[in-house]
Design an enzyme around this catalytic site. Structure first.
Site, PDB file in Angstrom:
ATOM      1  N   GLY A  92      74.687 -14.328 -37.937  1.00  0.00           N
ATOM      2  CA  GLY A  92      75.920 -14.399 -38.721  1.00  0.00           C
ATOM      3  C   GLY A  92      76.456 -15.814 -38.657  1.00  0.00           C
ATOM      4  N   CYS A 134      70.126 -14.487 -32.668  1.00  0.00           N
ATOM      5  CA  CYS A 134      71.006 -15.621 -32.942  1.00  0.00           C
ATOM      6  C   CYS A 134      72.460 -15.276 -32.594  1.00  0.00           C
ATOM      7  CB  CYS A 134      70.830 -16.075 -34.394  1.00  0.00           C
ATOM      8  SG  CYS A 134      71.526 -17.694 -34.708  1.00  0.00           S
ATOM      9  N   TYR A 135      73.332 -15.081 -33.604  1.00  0.00           N
ATOM     10  CA  TYR A 135      74.716 -14.699 -33.303  1.00  0.00           C
ATOM     11  C   TYR A 135      74.734 -13.438 -32.431  1.00  0.00           C
ATOM     12  CZ  TYR A 135      79.650 -13.515 -34.074  1.00  0.00           C
ATOM     13  OH  TYR A 135      80.983 -13.216 -33.893  1.00  0.00           O
ATOM     14  N   HIS A 160      64.867 -16.860 -35.170  1.00  0.00           N
ATOM     15  CA  HIS A 160      64.800 -15.738 -36.116  1.00  0.00           C
ATOM     16  C   HIS A 160      63.377 -15.184 -36.249  1.00  0.00           C
ATOM     17  CE1 HIS A 160      68.906 -15.983 -37.667  1.00  0.00           C
ATOM     18  NE2 HIS A 160      68.814 -17.228 -37.245  1.00  0.00           N
ATOM     19  N   GLU A 181      62.542 -12.622 -37.872  1.00  0.00           N
ATOM     20  CA  GLU A 181      62.381 -11.914 -39.157  1.00  0.00           C
ATOM     21  C   GLU A 181      61.894 -12.815 -40.281  1.00  0.00           C
ATOM     22  OE1 GLU A 181      65.189 -12.810 -37.779  1.00  0.00           O
ATOM     23  OE2 GLU A 181      66.789 -13.208 -39.222  1.00  0.00           O
ATOM     24  N   ASP A 184      63.557  -0.423 -61.161  1.00  0.00           N
ATOM     25  CA  ASP A 184      64.521   0.188 -60.243  1.00  0.00           C
ATOM     26  C   ASP A 184      65.090   1.489 -60.804  1.00  0.00           C
ATOM     27  OD1 ASP A 184      64.024  -2.286 -59.258  1.00  0.00           O
ATOM     28  OD2 ASP A 184      66.000  -3.111 -59.711  1.00  0.00           O
ATOM     29  N   LYS A 189      62.669  -5.065 -53.713  1.00  0.00           N
ATOM     30  CA  LYS A 189      61.857  -4.773 -54.893  1.00  0.00           C
ATOM     31  C   LYS A 189      60.420  -4.361 -54.553  1.00  0.00           C
ATOM     32  CE  LYS A 189      62.707  -5.774 -59.051  1.00  0.00           C
ATOM     33  NZ  LYS A 189      63.715  -5.084 -59.804  1.00  0.00           N
TER      34      LYS A 189
END
Ligand code: XMP
Length: 514
Positions: A58, A85-86, A174, A176, A231, A370
């Site tokens: 964040g 992180c945060y 990170h 991710e 979608d 997506k």
């Protein structure tokens, strides 16, 4: 919601644009994951029966007044926690460590040296330091009691830490993002090594749990906003599986569609898929409301509102449906501004909705990206030409015409767009290019055609590659192809004397121009 037999790992969101990426990575490893805001109560969290909790990054500093925090009781639930992180800084701050502003912001690649391989870095057991992605201004100076350092970098003495006796771990970098080597195996170290989760989540289990949840939530007639895009098609078919004949799909032609789109959608859904489809010709209504409007957000809001008004009218006609199915995806949600992240633009099916709406929304794809939706569409048996259609925004060509939308500007951009579609698809680049289209820029410039001076419109061609529309890069199309597109547009579309190619990535630009 996870099906009852599945393990669930919660991601607590502290306002990062990319929190959902963490949840998606967890799902990629076969574990169900959902996002909760940082103020979620302990009760709400425990009701979701998590095997583990991940605290996201964040933009704030934990020591600032008003910085987002979580209930300290979270660390005493006996559920493993991984702070990123945060998330790491907050965990340390709450549990008695010290977080300070670093000498300078560390942003980008760093080399990670692992001090303790179990349980997060088992795949790093051999070999030297590996690359990780850092993005922080603050750092942990002192760890809370019980914690020890598990990895460091040249700049950051505490790049990973943990207290194994309490199942609490944290990473300053990170895992991710794709720039971190073996990021997936670090997250899996937490999921499987610490949380002991089982990798049982699949698209078919997602279908099963969604169908269960939709049946629980929805009674009586339902309408679906079907645009024919991936979608809305996938969400319509999913809801159809749950409620069957109670579903009526509504296809609104707002006059802002591409060439030939309207007849194609009607043919596919009525004839190929045998679904009940109501076609509403609302072209005049939308155009009238958009007359003279130039502000992009105003256009989006008007279109969002008109869509809903049409659906409300149609709902009354279909035996008083109270529910509206929409194919909202996670990037639409995040960019329309969530309770924790900033507004980028109002996606018509999220931020552009009127407040006094009569219909309750059903958005079964709200947590997905997506490519996950495409996998879901394939699993649901949708034809490849729908699953692989390029994304098209709800407000349609209105956000590809800078300035006011008129019948003439629509005709012009539609004709230019058809050439872009034909040429890029014809060159065999349709599947590898995320989106490609024409934009009417609202700029006029001087040209010469034959022996005459012209003063006419500039069309921009936009083509991007992307994985999930959160970030995108401009497509390196062959120059000959670009040349052909340019000559065809200038030669075949009256009112255009100049074509430019947009070479901006996202960020800092967005994919659409408005
Ligand atoms: P941007 O322009 O924000 O677009 O980079 C990201 C992706 O979302 C699509 N888009 C929309 N989709 N309703 C939608 O359903 C909208 O209002 C909307 N605006 C943008 C865009 O085409 C791209 O794929």
């Amino acid at each position: 919601m996870a099906a009852l037999h599945e393990d669930n790992v919660i991601v607590m969101d502290f306002g990062a644009q990319y929190s959902q990426l963490i949840a998606r990575r967890v799902r990629e490893s076969g574990v169900h994951s959902e996002i909760v805001p940082h103020w979620a109560s302990l009760r709400d969290i425990m009701a979701r029966r998590p095997r583990g909790i991940i605290l996201s990054g964040g933009p704030s500093s934990v020591y600032q007044e008003g910085a987002p925090t979580c209930n300290p009781g979270l660390f005493e639930l006996g559920v493993p926690v991984l702070g990123i992180c945060y998330g790491l800084q907050l965990m340390c701050h709450i549990l008695g460590g010290r977080v300070v502003r670093g000498d300078h912001r560390e942003y980008g690649r760093a080399l990670l040296h692992v001090d303790e391989t179990e349980p997060l870095f088992t795949s790093w057991a051999s070999g030297g330091p590996r690359q990780v992605w850092m993005s922080h201004g603050d750092l942990v100076l002192d760890l809370p009691p019980g914690f020890r350092v598990m990895a460091h970098t040249g700049e950051c003495a505490i790049a990973a830490a943990g207290d194994p006796s309490r199942g609490l771990y944290g990473l300053q970098f990170h895992p991710e993002v794709s720039h971190t080597d073996q990021g997936r195996s670090i997250l899996e170290g937490f999921l499987f090594g610490v949380c002991q989760a089982s990798p049982t989540w699949t698209m078919s289990s997602f279908i099963e749990s969604s169908v269960e949840e939709i049946r629980r939530k929805v009674q009586g007639p339902v309408i679906s906003a079907l645009s024919g895009g991936v979608d809305s098609s996938v969400s319509t078919v999913l809801v159809h599986r749950a409620v069957g004949e109670n579903l009526t799909s509504i296809f609104v032609d707002h006059g802002l569609l591409r060439k030939g789109e309207s007849s194609q959608v009607i043919q596919t859904f009525r004839e190929r898929l045998g679904m009940r489809l109501v076609h509403v010709d609302a072209r005049e209504r939308f155009l009238r409301r958009l007359e003279g409007v130039t502000d992009p957000e105003a256009k989006r809001k008007i279109i969002g509102e008109q869509f809903i008004r049409v659906f409300e009218e149609e709902a009354r006609k279909t035996g008083g449906a109270r529910y509206l199915v929409q194919g909202t995806l996670y990037p639409d949600v995040i960019e329309s501004g969530t309770a924790t992240a900033a507004l980028i633009k109002s996606h018509h099916n999220v931020g552009g909705l009127p407040e006094d709406m009569e219909l309750e929304l059903v958005e079964p794809l709200r947590d997905l990206f997506k490519d996950e939706v495409r996998a879901l569409g394939t699993e649901l048996g949708l034809p490849a030409e729908i699953v692989w259609r390029q994304p098209f925004p709800g407000p349609g060509l209105a956000v590809r015409i800078i300035g006011s939308v008129t019948p003439e500007s629509l005709e012009l951009v539609r004709a230019a767009d058809a050439i872009v579609q034909e040429e890029i698809t014809g060159a065999g680049l349709g599947k590898t290019t995320w989106q490609f289209f024409a934009v009417l820029t609202g700029l006029k410039s001087v040209g010469v055609m034959g022996d005459d001076r012209t003063y006419a419109n500039t069309v921009a061609v936009r083509a991007v590659t992307s994985e999930d529309a959160m970030t995108a890069d401009w497509a390196r199309l062959p120059l000959d192809l670009l040349g052909r597109i340019s000559s065809r547009i200038v030669g075949e579309v009256p009112g255009v004397n100049r074509v430019v190619y947009d070479i901006t990535s996202k960020p800092p630009a967005t994919i659409e121009w408005e």
